[in-house]
Each structure stands twice: as C-alpha cells, then as structure tokens.
Design a protein around this motif. Structure first.
Motif, short mmCIF file in Angstrom:
data_model
loop_
_atom_site.label_atom_id
_atom_site.label_comp_id
_atom_site.label_asym_id
_atom_site.label_seq_id
_atom_site.Cartn_x
_atom_site.Cartn_y
_atom_site.Cartn_z
N MET A 175 0.84 -1.22 0.00
CA MET A 175 0.00 0.00 0.00
C MET A 175 0.86 1.25 0.00
SD MET A 175 -3.50 -0.72 1.92
CE MET A 175 -4.55 -2.08 1.42
N LEU A 178 -3.64 6.14 -0.76
CA LEU A 178 -4.46 5.02 -1.21
C LEU A 178 -5.84 5.17 -0.56
CD1 LEU A 178 -3.59 1.36 -1.74
CD2 LEU A 178 -5.59 1.91 -0.37
N ASP A 193 -5.03 2.39 -10.63
CA ASP A 193 -5.03 3.31 -9.49
C ASP A 193 -3.73 4.09 -9.39
OD1 ASP A 193 -6.60 4.30 -7.23
OD2 ASP A 193 -4.86 3.62 -6.09
#
Ligand code: FAD
Ligand code: NA0
Length: 456
Positions: free
Chosen positions: A66, A70, A211
């Motif tokens: 991560m 995020l 993303d």
C-alpha cells in the motif's frame, strides 16, 4: 485437551480467525489454545502502512504494497463486517470510499474491542512448517525477527493467512536494462508526488495500473501510458492518459509497443501482479495458482484437500474482502471444532470441481461478482456468521463497476447504502481528485486545503 490452533499472519484474514473464535467463546464455547504469528510489529497486514520497500527495519521482506494516498478502491459498504458496522465504529455516517488510515482504524477497532491481541506474537516470522501424518500434528518453527530467538510450536490445526499481494511478479522485457530512468514494481510504489511533470509507463491492466496511473495524474504527471498484455481497461481516461498494447522493446528511454507505436518515458512501473508464495511450507501443502477467484485444491476455498487440518484464508482474488475473510474464518473454525462435518475426499473433490467449472465459464466482471457472492453466501449459510443482504452487496459491486466506466476520476465521490444498517453514506467533504490529505484526522474533521490543477 483443547485443540491447539496456529495462525500465520495477523492481517485482516488472521484477525478474522481470531474474532471467529472470540465470537464463539462469547456464546459459551471452549476457547482452543491459539497462537497467531505476525512478522511485523503490528497487525493489519496490507493496511499496516510502512514507508519501507525491499527489506524492512527487521531485515525481512517488506510486506505491504500500500501507498500514501491510497483510498479504498471499492465501496466500503461491500466489505463491511456483519458483526461490527461502520456506524458502530465511527458513530456517524462516513463516505463510501475512505482512505487507508480510516479502514485500518475500522479493522483494528473491531479486534481491539474483542481483546484478542494477547494471542498474537508480533515480530515473529514463521520459518518452516512440518506435518506428521502419524500423529497428525504440525510443527512450526518461528523466529523473533528482532532478537533472532527461534522456537518450535506444535499445533493440531494450522491456518495460513499470509496474503498473496506481497511478492511481486516481475516479467522481463527486451532491452529494459538500457532504460535510464527509475523502474519499480507496484509493490515498491509509495507515492506519486515525485512523478509530477514526468512521463510514466505502467505495464499491466488491472487495479494497480489503474489506481497508480490515476494517482500519478492526480499528482501532476505529464502523461500516463498504460501497456496491456491481454486487453485494455477501456476507461474514459483523462486526455494525458493512453492505453497501448504490450511493450516489445526498450531502447534507452524509448519503449516500442506491439502496435508499432513508441514513446519516451521517465519511469516505468510494473503493475504485473503478485505471486502466491509460501516459503515456510513444504510443496505438498502449498497453493500453486495465479490470482483467481477460486484457486484449486481448497474445499470451500478454505480447507486443503490433502490435509483437512490445514486452512487457507484470503487466498482468492477479491471482490469481497473483510466480510469474505470472516465467512471463511467462521467456516474454518467450525470445521476445526467439528461443528461442520468434512465430507469424503471424493465429495470434496467434486465440490471443488463444480466451482472450478463455473469459474472457467465466467464472462466479465458482473459474472465474477455473482460467483463470489454465491461463494460467500454458501459459507455464511453453513455457519452462524450474521446473515446480511448479499444480493444488495452484489448489486452494489455492479453499480461501482458502472460508475468506474462512467467516470474513472469521480467514482469515489459516489455514495452507497449499507446492506447491514441501511445507512446511506455521506458525500465526502472533498472530491477525491482534490483530496490531498489522506489522514484519518482530515478525513473525519474537515476539507483538504490543497486543490489540484489536474482536476477534470
Ligand atoms: P495481508 O493483508 O497481506 O496480511 C498478511 C499478514 O501476514 C501480514 O501482516 C504479514 O506481515 C504476515 N506474514 C506474512 N508472512 C509471514 C510469516 N512467514 N510469518 C508471520 N507473519 C507473516 N482490499 C479492499 O477491501 N479494499 C481496498 O481498497 C484494497 N486495496 C488494496 C491495495 C493494494 C495495493 C493491495 C496489495 C491490496 C488491496 N486490497 C484491498 C486487498 C487486501 O489484500 C485485503 O484487503 C487484505 O489486506 C488481505 O488480508 P490478508 O490478511 O489475507 O493478507
Ligand atoms: P494488481 O493490479 O496488482 O491488483 C492486486 C496484471 O498484471 C494483469 O493486468 C496482468 O495482465 C498483468 N500481467 C501479468 N504478467 C504480465 C506480463 N508478463 N506482461 C504484462 N502484463 C502482465 O494485480 P492483478 O493480479 O489484479 O493484475 C495483474 C490487488 O491489489 C487487487 O486485489 C486489487 O484490488 C488490489 N489493489 C487495490 C488498490 C486500491 O484499493 C490499488 C492497487 C491494487 P493479464 O494479461 O493477465 O490481464 C486503491
């Protein structure tokens, strides 16, 4: 003698297993002897953010993939615990797509309240596992990553919950050694701020590529090129983002694509997924699979076919996450204590085949969501995990995917209704594209100050 249960990993799946036993204890069931091994100094798994890449502060491979900024990529209403709602944790409605820190707070809050931390040995990595067929016990070799002290433990049941998004899949590309800029895998990406004004090449066409690409756009990247192997994602990208088929050759800064086009880039990010890797298990107990909704050899996606004392949690590719791990943990618990009877090897095999055949026939995301909904439903129906309206959650996944198709930069601004409490989420105080502070405090208390110039 009560059964001895070993749990490897205290991410959301391992935490679900702890909670499952605690829930039974509250209803009067005997608590087994539980030891959960966690190699990091805190629980939360992927959600336990660390700036480390490569090797962490204890000389272990850094676990979490991560990054800063995020924000949940699916509606929180799809992952809500049926026995611990967002309303219960936050005391008021919040938005549907919270940042990492908010979800970490939510999953930690549930287990802190359950008083199960005492079962976890932090800073303790499992190095090797043996199973003795004659005595039907597992021997687990663990090591304290700070002191180096090793120990041997014996268990009747073993739960593997070490996740499968930590060991990067790293393909080779011809000429990539000549690329003068930065090359990294998504696992080592921690933030896109330094890509402002840069031309970025992402290889891969799934969640990470999408993303991280849009993070880079948000942080002011000059251009984002997404290179796919099988098919493009096809979203309505901002004008500085394009999709190209696979890279065939690197020559210095230039990448050639299989459609004859080429481009010059400052950095390359391999968003090429992860490997199932369990270096502490003999091959006879190890999953060998790509990232799919139903890895083979696991009865109900949880119980190892050749050894029904061995359980895997969270081994699937995931539409559902936290509540699916719960359903699996409740199921595994009931198998362990003999409340759920395990059928014969032949019947288990037939059940696995039924799911694999259905998986092979899946066409598109909607059918995948139906598949995992039915899978979760089957587990919940077999246990006393609180039932909730899975059809609503499935519909929510489909709305989410439609929203992404309509507006890839705006889908996180949508609101959704909880299938458990009926609470409608609050619109967040700041649009995702403008939210430059992903802290819990800013999320809960007020609007972000910075406004991004790349907003569409
Ligand atoms: P993990 O979270 O990976 O936890 C495994 C744990 O095992 C870790 O704590 C690790 O330290 C420990 N461990 C590993 N090896 C050992 C060992 N040998 N000994 C002892 N301990 C060990 N899901 C969502 O629902 N929403 C999202 O927005 C979302 N975003 C994601 C973003 C990224 C970049 C990634 C990679 C995943 C994301 N996910 C998301 C999915 C995520 O994987 C799950 O939410 C969840 O973290 C999986 O939980 P887990 O416990 O199975 O595995
Ligand atoms: P992920 O996107 O990291 O998500 C993991 C991708 O890699 C596929 O597109 C695959 O292509 C491609 N690939 C593999 N080998 C390749 C090669 N040799 N050449 C070119 N491309 C290659 O991984 P996957 O497995 O989905 O896709 C691999 C997890 O992380 C997901 O659960 C996701 O939810 C989570 N995640 C969440 C967020 C947020 O919440 C962000 C990032 C990741 P092909 O051809 O097989 O299709 C914000």
């Amino acid at each position: 003698m009560s059964i001895r249960v070993g749990i490897i990993g205290a991410g959301p799946s391992g935490m679900a297993q702890l909670r499952a036993f605690e829930a039974a204890r509250k209803q009067g069931a005997a608590m087994p002897e539980i030891t959960c091994f966690e190699k990091q100094s805190d629980w939360g798994g992927q959600w336990n953010y660390s700036w480390h890449t490569g090797i962490d502060g204890a000389g272990e491979s850094a676990h979490s993939s991560m990054y800063r900024h995020l924000w949940s990529n699916g509606p929180k209403e799809c992952l809500e615990f049926a026995d611990y709602t967002f309303d219960e944790h936050f005391g008021r409605p919040i938005s549907s797509f919270p940042p990492r820190a908010v979800l970490f707070d939510y999953i930690s809050g549930r287990v802190e309240k359950s008083d199960v931390r005492k079962y976890v040995r932090f800073n303790t990595a499992v190095r090797w596992v043996n199973y003795d067929e004659a005595t039907e016990v597992f021997t687990v070799e663990s090591q304290n990553v700070k002191t180096g002290a090793s120990e041997t433990h014996v268990f009747d049941k073993l739960v593997v919950s070490t996740g499968h998004f930590s060991v990067p899949n790293i393909p080779e590309f011809e000429g990539i050694n000549t690329f003068p800029g930065e090359i990294m895998h998504a696992h080592d990406f921690r933030g896109a701020e330094r890509f402002a004004g840069k031309d970025l090449l992402m290889i891969g066409s799934s969640y990470s590529a999408e993303d991280i690409g849009m993070q880079a756009h948000k942080m002011g990247a000059a251009s984002v090129t997404l290179s796919y192997r099988s098919s493009p994602m096809g979203y309505d990208w901002p004008s500085s983002t394009v999709e190209r088929p696979l890279v065939t050759l690197f020559e210095g800064r230039t990448a050639q694509f299989s459609d004859g086009t080429s481009g010059e880039f400052d950095a390359v990010i391999l968003c090429t997924g992860y490997l199932h890797k369990y270096p502490f298990l003999p091959s006879t107990m190890t999953i060998s699979s790509s990232n799919v909704l139903y890895p083979g050899n696991l009865y109900k996606g949880v119980v190892w076919q050749q050894n029904t004392n061995l359980f895997y949690l969270g081994a699937q590719d995931q539409y559902y996450t936290f509540n699916m791990f719960d359903a699996q943990a409740w199921f595994a618990r009931d198998v362990m204590v003999g409340k759920i009877e395990i059928p014969t090897a032949e019947d288990r095999s037939a059940d696995i085949s039924r799911w694999l055949e259905r998986q092979n026939a899946l066409k598109g995301h909607d059918e995948e969501s139906d598949f995992q909904t039915d899978y979760v439903r089957e587990l919940i129906n077999a246990t006393d995990y609180p039932e909730f309206d899975l059809d609503s959650v499935n519909a929510l996944f489909k709305d989410w995917m439609r929203h992404k198709s309509e507006d890839i930069l705006g889908y996180r601004d949508q609101t959704h209704r909880s299938a458990i409490t009926g609470t409608m989420s609050e619109p967040h105080h700041t649009r995702w594209i403008n939210a430059m502070d992903d802290s819990l405090e800013r999320y809960l208390n007020g609007p972000s100050e910075n406004v991004n110039t790349n907003a569409m």
